[in-house]
Scaffold this motif. Structure first.
Motif, PDB file in Angstrom:
ATOM      1  N   HIS B 156       0.817  -1.219   0.000  1.00  0.00           N
ATOM      2  CA  HIS B 156       0.000   0.000   0.000  1.00  0.00           C
ATOM      3  C   HIS B 156       0.847   1.264   0.000  1.00  0.00           C
ATOM      4  O   HIS B 156       1.986   1.280   0.432  1.00  0.00           O
ATOM      5  N   HIS B 158       0.464   5.655   0.828  1.00  0.00           N
ATOM      6  CA  HIS B 158      -0.168   6.441   1.885  1.00  0.00           C
ATOM      7  C   HIS B 158      -0.625   7.786   1.361  1.00  0.00           C
ATOM      8  O   HIS B 158       0.101   8.448   0.648  1.00  0.00           O
ATOM      9  N   GLU B 162       1.726   7.768   8.068  1.00  0.00           N
ATOM     10  CA  GLU B 162       1.344   6.589   8.834  1.00  0.00           C
ATOM     11  C   GLU B 162       2.454   6.304   9.835  1.00  0.00           C
ATOM     12  O   GLU B 162       3.610   6.153   9.463  1.00  0.00           O
ATOM     13  N   ALA B 186       5.893   6.299   7.790  1.00  0.00           N
ATOM     14  CA  ALA B 186       5.820   6.231   6.334  1.00  0.00           C
ATOM     15  C   ALA B 186       4.971   7.394   5.848  1.00  0.00           C
ATOM     16  O   ALA B 186       3.857   7.585   6.333  1.00  0.00           O
ATOM     17  N   HIS B 192       5.091   0.446   0.679  1.00  0.00           N
ATOM     18  CA  HIS B 192       5.827  -0.643   1.312  1.00  0.00           C
ATOM     19  C   HIS B 192       4.934  -1.832   1.637  1.00  0.00           C
ATOM     20  O   HIS B 192       3.721  -1.770   1.498  1.00  0.00           O
TER      21      HIS B 192
HETATM   22 ZN   LIG Z   1       2.135   1.762   5.491  1.00  0.00          ZN
END
Ligand SMILES: [Zn+2]
Ligand SMILES: [Zn+2]
Lengths: 194, 228
Positions: B156, B158, B162, B186, B192
């Protein structure tokens, strides 16, 4: 630029005696010194003078009630009051209590703490002086970080403040507390006494 | 293993950053970030020392704040409250929280009403479970995630930032390993796929300030993640 942190020892002694002896004169002196500064600080962070007055009064009542928990080896009086004012302000704005880190025993320490309290005050005085002597631009950065008009990623890591010394001082105090806890006899188990 | 003591001694490899600590010290973070900081600091004495250093900075600013004029009856009002309070109110004794060997630090237990074994998880697919933590803030969302050992999170990106704090178990993200007390941040530049270490479930506190964008497959899972 004058900092009365030279007198921190004096204020700390007063606060300790409020906690220990319910000393009203000591309280009055602390009030005279800190109430106007707490209020001014709160106004700087955006509260109206009316709200700042209410919040300050709550802070001073808390000072009386929690004085017995003040530990001069962990924080100066200014720092202790700063955290109370900040928490009170947040509680006024929010419905729920702000989460705080797991508690370490934050109570009066036995005797050998004298030297450490002194050393903490010395470090704090150096930090306060350093803040006072910062070039205007960096000084401004710090103030904006605390008064809320700066995104925190904007804060330069290198402010030239002696934060390292105070950090290692506090780190020592924390280690000491942890080890004191390790040698404590196990406490009564169970989730009573909330 | 007694988690309480040994983890205190463990050095956190990926510690929380100063910007979050300053924000917390100043009292300016959204509520879910406060929860993140309070929980991370509970697991990392060095972070606690840094935090208290920033609080000392706040103290320095307060010490040299200008003086504001007080209301004329300020002192009397305060004394009235102090003297007028009932005994129970005045003689306020803080009961120290006994140290217990819990997986979740105190601030999280308070927010959730219990430790990991008493929680009511909600499955979100592939064995992943979550609990959304009510934080009363619109700016960010806090949740507890439990990922089965060996399981990968869906790949995913962002939409915002996050922040992930490991509470139990561990995960790998690329070459880096994150274990209890470690934090991974992140932002929208990162895409990642964290993978929980084989063995125990990995439990993390995750704060996101914008919905994640799940890249591929599992649209249903993504939806259930987003639809909170
Ligand atoms: Zn993430
Ligand atoms: Zn790293």
């Amino acid at each position: 630029m004058t900092f009365d942190t030279r007198d921190e020892g004096h204020w700390a002694a007063l606060l300790v005696s409020v906690g220990r002896d319910r000393d009203r004169e000591a309280f009055a002196e602390l009030f005279e010194r800190f109430a106007p500064r707490v209020k001014a600080f709160l106004i700087r962070t955006g509260l109206t003078p009316g709200l700042a007055e209410d919040c300050m009064q709550d802070v001073m009542v808390t000072l009386w009630r929690k004085a017995h928990l003040y530990d001069p080896t962990r924080a100066t009086v200014s720092t202790w009051l700063f955290t109370i004012a900040r928490n009170r302000k947040i509680d006024m704005i929010r419905k729920s209590r702000r989460p705080e880190p797991e508690d370490l025993p934050w109570g009066p320490e036995p005797e050998p703490a004298q030297a450490e309290a002194l050393a903490l005050r010395e470090d704090s005085r150096r930090l306060a002086e350093a803040v006072a002597q910062l070039p205007p631009k960096q000084r401004d950065l710090i103030e904006r970080a605390f008064y809320g008009d700066l995104s925190h990623s904007e804060i330069a890591a290198e402010t030239g403040l002696p934060l390292g010394t105070i950090k290692s001082r506090i780190r020592l105090a924390i280690d000491r507390l942890r080890h004191a806890m390790d040698t404590d006899p196990p406490r009564a188990a169970g989730g009573s006494g909330k | 293993m007694i988690e309480g003591r040994s983890t205190m001694e463990r050095t956190v490899t990926h510690p929380i950053g100063d910007e979050l600590l300053i924000g917390y010290a100043a009292g300016l973070l959204p509520e879910s970030y406060d929860l993140m900081v309070a929980t991370a600091v509970s697991l990392d004495d060095d972070a606690r020392a840094r935090l208290e250093g920033f609080e000392a900075m706040g103290g320095a600013l307060l010490a040299e704040a200008e003086v504001a004029p007080l209301r004329s009856d300020s002192f009397d009002k305060v004394m009235e409250r102090i003297m007028g309070a009932g005994r129970a109110d005045t003689v306020h004794v803080d009961v120290k929280t006994p140290r217990i060997d819990a997986t979740l630090p105190q601030p999280l237990r308070d927010a959730l009403g219990g430790d990991v074994d008493t929680l009511r998880w909600r499955g979100v697919g592939m064995g992943v479970k979550q609990i959304v933590i009510p934080c009363g803030d619109d700016e960010a969302t806090a949740r507890l995630l439990s990922i089965p050992g060996g399981q990968a999170m869906p790949d995913h990106g962002h939409g915002g930032t996050e922040i992930t704090l490991v509470l139990k178990g561990a995960f790998h993200d690329g070459d880096l390993r994150y274990a209890r007390g470690d934090i991974e941040v992140a932002d929208d530049a990162v895409e990642h796929m964290p993978v929980a270490d084989v063995g125990e479930d990995c439990i993390c506190l995750v704060v996101t300030d914008a919905p994640l964008r799940f890249n591929k497959l599992l649209p249903r899972i993504a939806q259930r993640f987003l639809n909170i």
